[in-house]
Design a protein around this motif. Sequence first.
Motif, PDB file in Angstrom:
ATOM      1  N   ILE A   1       0.744  -1.052   0.159  1.00  0.00           N
ATOM      2  CA  ILE A   1       0.099   0.137   0.123  1.00  0.00           C
ATOM      3  C   ILE A   1       0.790   1.202   0.043  1.00  0.00           C
ATOM      4  CG2 ILE A   1      -1.918   1.080   1.061  1.00  0.00           C
ATOM      5  CD1 ILE A   1      -2.727  -1.510   2.463  1.00  0.00           C
ATOM      6  N   HIS A   2       1.005   1.981  -1.085  1.00  0.00           N
ATOM      7  CA  HIS A   2       1.763   2.947  -1.092  1.00  0.00           C
ATOM      8  C   HIS A   2       0.866   4.238  -0.730  1.00  0.00           C
ATOM      9  CE1 HIS A   2       3.913   6.238  -4.226  1.00  0.00           C
ATOM     10  NE2 HIS A   2       4.156   6.169  -2.902  1.00  0.00           N
ATOM     11  N   SER A   3       1.040   4.324   0.936  1.00  0.00           N
ATOM     12  CA  SER A   3       0.224   5.430   1.694  1.00  0.00           C
ATOM     13  C   SER A   3       1.002   5.619   2.768  1.00  0.00           C
ATOM     14  CB  SER A   3      -1.159   5.059   1.761  1.00  0.00           C
ATOM     15  OG  SER A   3      -1.978   4.782   0.554  1.00  0.00           O
ATOM     16  N   ASP A   4       0.626   6.396   3.278  1.00  0.00           N
ATOM     17  CA  ASP A   4       1.170   6.880   4.594  1.00  0.00           C
ATOM     18  C   ASP A   4       0.317   5.987   5.744  1.00  0.00           C
ATOM     19  OD1 ASP A   4       1.402   8.128   7.134  1.00  0.00           O
ATOM     20  OD2 ASP A   4       0.823  10.105   6.647  1.00  0.00           O
ATOM     21  N   HIS A   5       1.221   5.487   6.638  1.00  0.00           N
ATOM     22  CA  HIS A   5       0.500   4.600   7.633  1.00  0.00           C
ATOM     23  C   HIS A   5      -0.602   5.207   8.250  1.00  0.00           C
ATOM     24  CE1 HIS A   5       4.411   4.933  10.048  1.00  0.00           C
ATOM     25  NE2 HIS A   5       3.588   5.963  10.333  1.00  0.00           N
ATOM     26  N   SER A   6      -0.670   6.455   8.602  1.00  0.00           N
ATOM     27  CA  SER A   6      -1.833   7.116   9.083  1.00  0.00           C
ATOM     28  C   SER A   6      -3.139   6.783   8.519  1.00  0.00           C
ATOM     29  CB  SER A   6      -1.412   8.699   9.250  1.00  0.00           C
ATOM     30  OG  SER A   6      -1.583   9.359   8.067  1.00  0.00           O
ATOM     31  N   GLN A   7      -3.263   6.379   7.368  1.00  0.00           N
ATOM     32  CA  GLN A   7      -4.274   5.957   6.693  1.00  0.00           C
ATOM     33  C   GLN A   7      -4.727   4.562   7.132  1.00  0.00           C
ATOM     34  OE1 GLN A   7      -5.823   8.529   4.881  1.00  0.00           O
ATOM     35  NE2 GLN A   7      -3.820   9.655   5.337  1.00  0.00           N
ATOM     36  N   MET A   8      -4.194   3.950   7.975  1.00  0.00           N
ATOM     37  CA  MET A   8      -4.615   2.661   8.310  1.00  0.00           C
ATOM     38  C   MET A   8      -5.956   2.426   8.659  1.00  0.00           C
ATOM     39  SD  MET A   8      -2.081   0.025  10.488  1.00  0.00           S
ATOM     40  CE  MET A   8      -0.669   0.654   9.615  1.00  0.00           C
ATOM     41  N   GLY A   9      -6.234   3.384   9.783  1.00  0.00           N
ATOM     42  CA  GLY A   9      -7.723   3.241  10.377  1.00  0.00           C
ATOM     43  C   GLY A   9      -8.740   3.319   9.182  1.00  0.00           C
ATOM     44  N   SER A  10      -8.697   3.829   8.197  1.00  0.00           N
ATOM     45  CA  SER A  10      -9.681   4.034   7.359  1.00  0.00           C
ATOM     46  C   SER A  10      -9.551   2.916   6.539  1.00  0.00           C
ATOM     47  CB  SER A  10      -9.539   5.186   6.226  1.00  0.00           C
ATOM     48  OG  SER A  10      -8.246   5.107   5.796  1.00  0.00           O
ATOM     49  N   LEU A  11      -8.749   2.211   6.122  1.00  0.00           N
ATOM     50  CA  LEU A  11      -8.636   0.932   5.621  1.00  0.00           C
ATOM     51  C   LEU A  11      -8.869  -0.292   6.447  1.00  0.00           C
ATOM     52  CD1 LEU A  11      -5.127   1.207   3.527  1.00  0.00           C
ATOM     53  CD2 LEU A  11      -7.493   1.413   2.688  1.00  0.00           C
ATOM     54  N   LEU A  12      -8.731  -0.375   7.788  1.00  0.00           N
ATOM     55  CA  LEU A  12      -9.289  -1.280   8.786  1.00  0.00           C
ATOM     56  C   LEU A  12     -10.855  -1.227   9.011  1.00  0.00           C
ATOM     57  CD1 LEU A  12      -6.223  -1.345  11.139  1.00  0.00           C
ATOM     58  CD2 LEU A  12      -6.740  -3.071   9.649  1.00  0.00           C
ATOM     59  N   HIS A  13     -11.207  -0.117   8.805  1.00  0.00           N
ATOM     60  CA  HIS A  13     -12.550   0.032   9.281  1.00  0.00           C
ATOM     61  C   HIS A  13     -13.598  -0.775   8.081  1.00  0.00           C
ATOM     62  CE1 HIS A  13     -16.055   1.820  10.942  1.00  0.00           C
ATOM     63  NE2 HIS A  13     -16.651   2.340   9.735  1.00  0.00           N
ATOM     64  N   GLY A  14     -14.186  -1.639   8.596  1.00  0.00           N
ATOM     65  CA  GLY A  14     -15.098  -2.421   7.601  1.00  0.00           C
ATOM     66  C   GLY A  14     -14.475  -3.750   7.295  1.00  0.00           C
ATOM     67  N   TYR A  15     -13.033  -3.854   7.324  1.00  0.00           N
ATOM     68  CA  TYR A  15     -12.307  -5.114   7.005  1.00  0.00           C
ATOM     69  C   TYR A  15     -12.541  -6.100   7.989  1.00  0.00           C
ATOM     70  CZ  TYR A  15      -8.765  -7.825   4.734  1.00  0.00           C
ATOM     71  OH  TYR A  15      -7.854  -8.807   4.310  1.00  0.00           O
ATOM     72  N   THR A  16     -13.124  -7.163   7.746  1.00  0.00           N
ATOM     73  CA  THR A  16     -13.804  -8.046   9.042  1.00  0.00           C
ATOM     74  C   THR A  16     -12.501  -8.984   9.614  1.00  0.00           C
ATOM     75  OG1 THR A  16     -13.967  -9.951   7.107  1.00  0.00           O
ATOM     76  CG2 THR A  16     -15.907  -8.435   7.712  1.00  0.00           C
ATOM     77  N   LYS A  17     -11.351  -9.103   9.022  1.00  0.00           N
ATOM     78  CA  LYS A  17     -10.329  -9.685   9.640  1.00  0.00           C
ATOM     79  C   LYS A  17      -9.508  -8.949  10.441  1.00  0.00           C
ATOM     80  CE  LYS A  17      -7.210 -13.585   8.368  1.00  0.00           C
ATOM     81  NZ  LYS A  17      -6.750 -14.431   7.351  1.00  0.00           N
TER      82      LYS A  17
END
Length: 244
Positions: free
Chosen positions: A123-139
Amino acid sequence: MNSLTSAVEWSRRFLAEVLTPGDFAIDATAGNGHDTLFLAQRVLPGGDLWAFDIQEAAIDATARRLTEAGFEDRFEVDEPLSAQKAASKTVGLTVFEKTVSPEQASPPENAAATVPERPIRLIHSDHSQMGSLLHGYTKKPKVAVFNLGYLPGGDHALVTRAESTVSALDALAAALAEGGRLVVVVYVGHAGAEAEVAAVDTWWRQLPPQRWDTVSVQFPNRTGRPPYVLVAEKKGVQRRVPTT
């Protein structure tokens, strides 16, 4: 440097102790891909792995390392939040105008359709974006690892920052599976490290002992300013058994 005095080796011991094939792991600072490959070898087959880095050179290096190790058909490069990239740049790195918190983010309408077929996401992104990616991810992630500081072999002026690191830790603390671990290798010798070191140390000290066990591995007799390792393991929730 032997395994007793290597912060990276200690971090991997703590990771390996709890990882099994099928787990979900996160490398919050992909760098040159060493930890990403280490995690891939332990969670696959059957597992999932996300590796974050804001530098394109790091994503490329990680992709090469995975390819050389035989994982060329197991990963994809992902820029999921490209629409939110700011027009401005800081020291040559694309930055984000806004971090979307887990509370603010909405899960996609068809969450299943967003899960990649390949189990490794670079993921070519700042890791501060992790929360929005984890939201809704079931695992739930079983482990997450950070190596703070700069990209080895890269520009030493481009370093991880307190604000983004703490944001990622907050998101991971909420999402982590019970029995899972957060592991951070803290580098202290580079310019600008002081603020991040202080923020991460404070974050660790404030973890409630009812929910977290913590460990710090340091090297008191080493010269200079050696890195050290912070580990936090999430405890299970103790439920009261009703009395009869």
